[in-house]
Design a protein around this motif. Structure first.
Motif, PDB file in Angstrom:
ATOM      1  N   ILE A 226       0.867  -1.177   0.000  1.00 39.00           N
ATOM      2  CA  ILE A 226       0.000   0.000   0.000  1.00 39.00           C
ATOM      3  C   ILE A 226       0.903   1.226   0.000  1.00 39.00           C
ATOM      4  O   ILE A 226       1.831   1.314   0.803  1.00 39.00           O
ATOM      5  CB  ILE A 226      -0.928  -0.006   1.228  1.00 39.00           C
ATOM      6  CG1 ILE A 226      -1.962  -1.138   1.059  1.00 39.00           C
ATOM      7  CG2 ILE A 226      -1.607   1.340   1.422  1.00 39.00           C
ATOM      8  CD1 ILE A 226      -2.852  -1.327   2.230  1.00 39.00           C
ATOM      9  N   CYS A 227       0.648   2.170  -0.909  1.00 38.13           N
ATOM     10  CA  CYS A 227       1.570   3.295  -1.053  1.00 38.13           C
ATOM     11  C   CYS A 227       1.496   4.228   0.152  1.00 38.13           C
ATOM     12  O   CYS A 227       0.542   4.172   0.941  1.00 38.13           O
ATOM     13  CB  CYS A 227       1.275   4.054  -2.349  1.00 38.13           C
ATOM     14  SG  CYS A 227      -0.227   5.035  -2.265  1.00 38.13           S
ATOM     15  N   GLN A 228       2.504   5.097   0.294  1.00 35.58           N
ATOM     16  CA  GLN A 228       2.577   5.967   1.477  1.00 35.58           C
ATOM     17  C   GLN A 228       1.370   6.896   1.571  1.00 35.58           C
ATOM     18  O   GLN A 228       0.875   7.180   2.655  1.00 35.58           O
ATOM     19  CB  GLN A 228       3.852   6.809   1.413  1.00 35.58           C
ATOM     20  CG  GLN A 228       5.082   5.994   1.737  1.00 35.58           C
ATOM     21  CD  GLN A 228       6.340   6.848   1.753  1.00 35.58           C
ATOM     22  OE1 GLN A 228       6.275   8.057   1.580  1.00 35.58           O
ATOM     23  NE2 GLN A 228       7.475   6.211   1.949  1.00 35.58           N
ATOM     24  N   ARG A 229       0.905   7.357   0.428  1.00 35.57           N
ATOM     25  CA  ARG A 229      -0.201   8.309   0.444  1.00 35.57           C
ATOM     26  C   ARG A 229      -1.464   7.637   0.984  1.00 35.57           C
ATOM     27  O   ARG A 229      -2.177   8.199   1.808  1.00 35.57           O
ATOM     28  CB  ARG A 229      -0.433   8.865  -0.961  1.00 35.57           C
ATOM     29  CG  ARG A 229      -1.246  10.139  -0.971  1.00 35.57           C
ATOM     30  CD  ARG A 229      -1.290  10.777  -2.350  1.00 35.57           C
ATOM     31  NE  ARG A 229       0.006  11.225  -2.807  1.00 35.57           N
ATOM     32  CZ  ARG A 229       0.723  10.646  -3.759  1.00 35.57           C
ATOM     33  NH1 ARG A 229       0.272   9.566  -4.362  1.00 35.57           N
ATOM     34  NH2 ARG A 229       1.888  11.122  -4.109  1.00 35.57           N
ATOM     35  N   CYS A 230      -1.724   6.426   0.515  1.00 37.28           N
ATOM     36  CA  CYS A 230      -2.929   5.725   0.978  1.00 37.28           C
ATOM     37  C   CYS A 230      -2.808   5.350   2.454  1.00 37.28           C
ATOM     38  O   CYS A 230      -3.819   5.225   3.157  1.00 37.28           O
ATOM     39  CB  CYS A 230      -3.153   4.458   0.158  1.00 37.28           C
ATOM     40  SG  CYS A 230      -3.744   4.791  -1.498  1.00 37.28           S
ATOM     41  N   ALA A 231      -1.569   5.153   2.940  1.00 41.23           N
ATOM     42  CA  ALA A 231      -1.376   4.727   4.325  1.00 41.23           C
ATOM     43  C   ALA A 231      -1.377   5.909   5.283  1.00 41.23           C
ATOM     44  O   ALA A 231      -1.390   5.722   6.499  1.00 41.23           O
ATOM     45  CB  ALA A 231      -0.057   3.954   4.433  1.00 41.23           C
ATOM     46  N   ASN A 232      -1.376   7.122   4.759  1.00 39.93           N
ATOM     47  CA  ASN A 232      -1.290   8.318   5.594  1.00 39.93           C
ATOM     48  C   ASN A 232      -2.638   8.622   6.265  1.00 39.93           C
ATOM     49  O   ASN A 232      -3.614   8.936   5.591  1.00 39.93           O
ATOM     50  CB  ASN A 232      -0.868   9.498   4.696  1.00 39.93           C
ATOM     51  CG  ASN A 232      -0.710  10.790   5.479  1.00 39.93           C
ATOM     52  OD1 ASN A 232      -1.005  10.844   6.666  1.00 39.93           O
ATOM     53  ND2 ASN A 232      -0.252  11.820   4.792  1.00 39.93           N
ATOM     54  N   PRO A 233      -2.729   8.543   7.623  1.00 41.11           N
ATOM     55  CA  PRO A 233      -4.014   8.759   8.297  1.00 41.11           C
ATOM     56  C   PRO A 233      -4.475  10.215   8.260  1.00 41.11           C
ATOM     57  O   PRO A 233      -5.638  10.514   8.554  1.00 41.11           O
ATOM     58  CB  PRO A 233      -3.738   8.313   9.740  1.00 41.11           C
ATOM     59  CG  PRO A 233      -2.264   8.442   9.912  1.00 41.11           C
ATOM     60  CD  PRO A 233      -1.642   8.224   8.567  1.00 41.11           C
ATOM     61  N   GLN A 234      -3.574  11.139   7.895  1.00 40.10           N
ATOM     62  CA  GLN A 234      -3.943  12.564   7.827  1.00 40.10           C
ATOM     63  C   GLN A 234      -4.861  12.859   6.638  1.00 40.10           C
ATOM     64  O   GLN A 234      -5.519  13.895   6.606  1.00 40.10           O
ATOM     65  CB  GLN A 234      -2.686  13.439   7.655  1.00 40.10           C
ATOM     66  CG  GLN A 234      -1.622  13.238   8.704  1.00 40.10           C
ATOM     67  CD  GLN A 234      -2.028  13.858  10.023  1.00 40.10           C
ATOM     68  OE1 GLN A 234      -2.525  14.973  10.048  1.00 40.10           O
ATOM     69  NE2 GLN A 234      -1.846  13.133  11.107  1.00 40.10           N
TER      70      GLN A 234
END
Lengths: 171, 244
Positions: free
Chosen positions: A41-49
């Motif tokens: 899962i890419c960093q953007r999708c994993a970012n809770p913000q």
């Protein structure tokens, strides 16, 4: 470029070859947004913000990068990696639309923003997606189009002005 | 094959285009007086190219080109305007029209009548008219203009005028044959059509529901026959969309 690298910059050629090799072996499609990533899962999708209620659909990773540059969008993305193009034989099956539909109906997404290009193919893609999403009860919206920011009518092409008139909005 | 030509201000539509080299496009153009012509639009994919927004399918253009080979060089393209962009289902219908022209018409074979029928169909699509009727009317015009004489108003065997009260068996490349006469065994692929439908089609009046349904299946069979085994991608995409 090939001749230049072979003749003048063999070290650069090696580096390029290795990078391509590494990309080919380690890059995959993100499970959530379908863009290229080295992880599952890419960093953007994993970012809770980021706002998971908004899902913006774009054609290519370059379009995603462009929208990110605006700093105006905090939601998540889905990259189609193409567009509907009936004359080239690219239809819903080739685009793998099931994955997008599953993503948009995960219960968290409240609005899908259709940001495909304003070409005929992009429009056809947006129309198809809007119908599929409406049938599943998901709200869809489309990027608006018209005279560019800072644009003067005198120097805007007539096609854009004509369309801006057709799509004018009440104030 | 053709001589070096320079064509100015030719009323045209873009049927299809694909990227060529780094910054150019190969554009398949349908022009009024020269038929379908392929041309290179040099630099049309550069970010600031003035051609970028102009070379869109379904929009009336005036095009200048030059060259003698199979692929010409586009010199200028001017948007004529006056027609809203196609959207939604109408856009998918537009692709179908374009695919028919690309697959059935020969390059550099002028058909001003067909150009007229195509512009009219696009105009009606943009205006939100009933798509079934306008697609059938275009299909019929296409087959006639391309010279596939579709016989509609006479019995192909007896030569008598078609009787609206009778039913006919339509044999491709031949025409309608009145049912009930001694026609022997019937091929299940053949179309059975009412005389009224045949007369309606001949007159170009397609609004009657039975005419619309029967002419759809007859025209589909005729088009498939003349496509000679090529499949229509736009039709496949349309069917796939209905299934999702």
């Amino acid at each position: 470029m090939a001749y230049y690298l072979l003749q003048r910059d063999q070290r650069g050629a090696h580096r390029l070859a290795e990078s391509l090799e590494r990309a080919l072996s380690s890059l995959q499609h993100c499970e959530r947004c379908n863009t290229f990533t080295e992880e599952r899962i890419c960093q953007r999708c994993a970012n809770p913000q980021r706002d998971a209620r908004l899902l913006c659909v774009v054609e290519m990773p370059a379009d995603l990068a462009m929208i990110e540059q605006t700093l105006a969008y905090k939601g998540l993305y889905y990259v189609l990696m193409g567009r509907l193009s009936p004359l080239d034989g690219i239809g819903p099956r080739e685009l793998g639309l099931e994955k997008l539909l599953a993503r948009a109906t995960d219960g968290v997404v409240e609005e899908v923003i259709l940001a495909t290009n304003f070409t005929n193919e992009g429009e056809a893609t947006a129309h198809m997606l809007s119908e599929l999403l409406a049938a599943r009860g998901v709200r869809a919206s489309r990027l608006s189009r018209g005279v560019p920011v800072g644009g003067e009518l005198e120097h805007t092409d007539s096609g854009t002005i004509a369309q801006a008139l057709v799509e004018r909005r009440t104030l | 094959m053709s001589h070096k030509q320079r064509v100015d201000q030719q009323p045209s539509f873009v049927l299809h285009s694909h990227p060529w080299r780094e910054t150019s496009l190969i554009v398949e153009v349908f022009s009024r007086d020269y038929g379908r012509v392929a041309m290179v639009a040099k630099g049309a994919r550069r970010p600031m190219s003035a051609l970028r927004g102009v070379l869109m399918a379904f929009q009336p253009l005036l095009v200048d080109w030059s060259g003698g080979g199979e692929v010409k060089t586009l010199v200028r393209a001017e948007w004529q305007g006056g027609q809203p962009l196609l959207t939604g289902r109408a856009l998918l219908c537009g692709y179908y029209l374009n695919e028919l022209l690309v697959k059935l018409s020969a390059r550099e074979d002028p058909h001003p009548g067909l150009f007229e029928a195509y512009s009219e169909a696009l105009c009606q699509l943009a205006g939100g008219q009933s798509q079934g009727v306008l697609l059938r009317r275009f299909e019929l015009a296409l087959l006639r203009e391309l010279g596939y004489g579709v016989l509609l108003d006479h019995d192909a065997r007896s030569g008598e005028p078609v009787d609206p009260a009778r039913r006919y068996l339509y044999i491709i490349e031949e025409g309608p044959i009145a049912l009930g006469a001694d026609i022997g065994s019937v091929d299940p692929d053949c179309q059975i059509i009412s005389g009224q439908t045949l007369l309606d089609m001949a007159a170009g009046v397609l609004e009657r529901p039975e005419t619309l349904a029967q002419s759809k299946s007859l025209l589909r069979a005729l088009i498939n026959h003349y496509l000679g085994g090529q499949s229509l991608q736009s039709r496949r995409v349309f069917t796939e969309l209905q299934l999702l």
